[in-house]
Enzyme design. Structure first.
Site, PDB file in Angstrom:
ATOM      1  CE  LYS A 238      44.068  34.582  36.459  1.00  0.00           C
ATOM      2  NZ  LYS A 238      43.121  33.530  36.819  1.00  0.00           N
TER       3      LYS A 238
ATOM      4  NE  ARG B 153      37.820  39.042  37.863  1.00  0.00           N
ATOM      5  CZ  ARG B 153      39.077  39.320  38.218  1.00  0.00           C
ATOM      6  NH1 ARG B 153      40.080  38.675  37.625  1.00  0.00           N
ATOM      7  NH2 ARG B 153      39.328  40.220  39.160  1.00  0.00           N
TER       8      ARG B 153
END
Length: 293
Positions: A229, A263
């Site tokens: 991210k 994830r």
């Protein structure tokens, strides 16, 4: 070793025919996107053959779950329901028997069809923006991931503002969990995701990470969707393809503070990091012992 143990509701679960005790186990969820515009792989697995290869590779690398997406959350053109189903259903079928199958979708119509096809988890990044998603999952054996976000999927939300990001995320998740329960979803079906970087800037996500235990206290297994991210890239001044070490550090930090599903894009590195963390916490025995014996 003293460490945080989240107060889990229904820690022992049967998901996709596989048993999980989230008081002593962390599940690794691999990401396989059949999209031309996903933020990390940029269409690398958009072709069906590439997607099915990625599913097999993820399972071989040790993924417990495989999360299949046909429409990214990020802003972009609309994708018709029929096209989303055309993208994800063949991959759901290809993943059967290899791992627990999850589908990343915010559409109840898609959820109903993929559950029929064998999906065991619905990963709703919109956080039940359409309450009919709860109806689609209620009465089935599928699990439901409820994610915090502010804006609808595929839309811009520039410069998000929070008074207290952690309190507001916790309040949102608490309310959406209550909505799901009111519509017949069972507590043991629910998973929560605080949505790092989803309508949040880097400072918001770092604060959420530091105070993650406040979210884990809600009692449902917590999913860590931190892989590659932008909060990692901005913290390290690292471009998209150079965030693996930062991702691993973030995964371990989130596990130590209550996350029970991770994830990820880079499955082998994540599996090694998760299993090593489990071993150090005493959740998992070493694969073998020879040293100094």
């Amino acid at each position: 070793m003293s460490h945080y143990e989240p107060p889990l509701i229904s820690a022992e679960r049967l998901i996709g025919g596989r048993s999980y005790d989230f008081s002593r186990r962390v599940a690794v969820m691999a990401i396989v996107n059949r999209t031309p515009d996903s933020f990390h792989d940029r269409g690398r697995t958009f072709a069906l053959g590439k997607a099915t290869e990625a599913v097999r590779a993820a399972a071989a690398a040790g993924a417990d779950w495989i999360d299949i997406g046909g429409v990214p959350f990020a802003p972009g053109p609309p994708v018709p329901v029929a096209e989303e189903l055309d993208r994800v259903l063949p991959v759901v079928e290809a993943a059967q028997g290899l791992a627990v199958v999850s589908v990343d979708t915010y559409r109840p119509e898609v959820a109903r069809e993929v559950i029929k096809a064998g999906a065991a988890v619905i990963n709703d990044t919109s956080g039940l923006r359409d309450p009919a998603m709860a109806d689609a999952v209620a009465g089935t054996d599928a699990s439901l991931v409820i994610t915090h976000s502010l804006a609808p999927p595929r839309t811009e939300h520039p410069r998000p503002r929070y008074g207290d990001v952690v309190a507001e995320v916790a309040g949102f998740l608490r309310a959406r969990v209550a909505l799901a329960l009111d519509r017949g979803v069972r507590p043991e079906q629910l998973i929560i995701d605080p949505g790092p970087d989803l309508n949040k800037n880097t400072l918001h996500t770092l604060e959420l990470s530091r105070r993650l235990r406040d979210i884990a206290e809600l009692g449902h297994p917590l999913l860590a969707a931190v892989s590659n991210k932008d909060f990692i890239g901005e913290s390290l001044d690292a471009p998209q393809r150079e965030r693996l070490a930062g991702t691993v550090a973030a995964l371990v930090f989130w596990i130590l503070n209550g996350a029970r599903i991770v994830r990820v894009h880079d499955v082998k590195a994540a599996v090694d990091a998760v299993r090593m963390t489990e071993a150090m916490l005493g959740y998992r025995a070493p694969a073998y012992t020879r040293h100094n014996l």
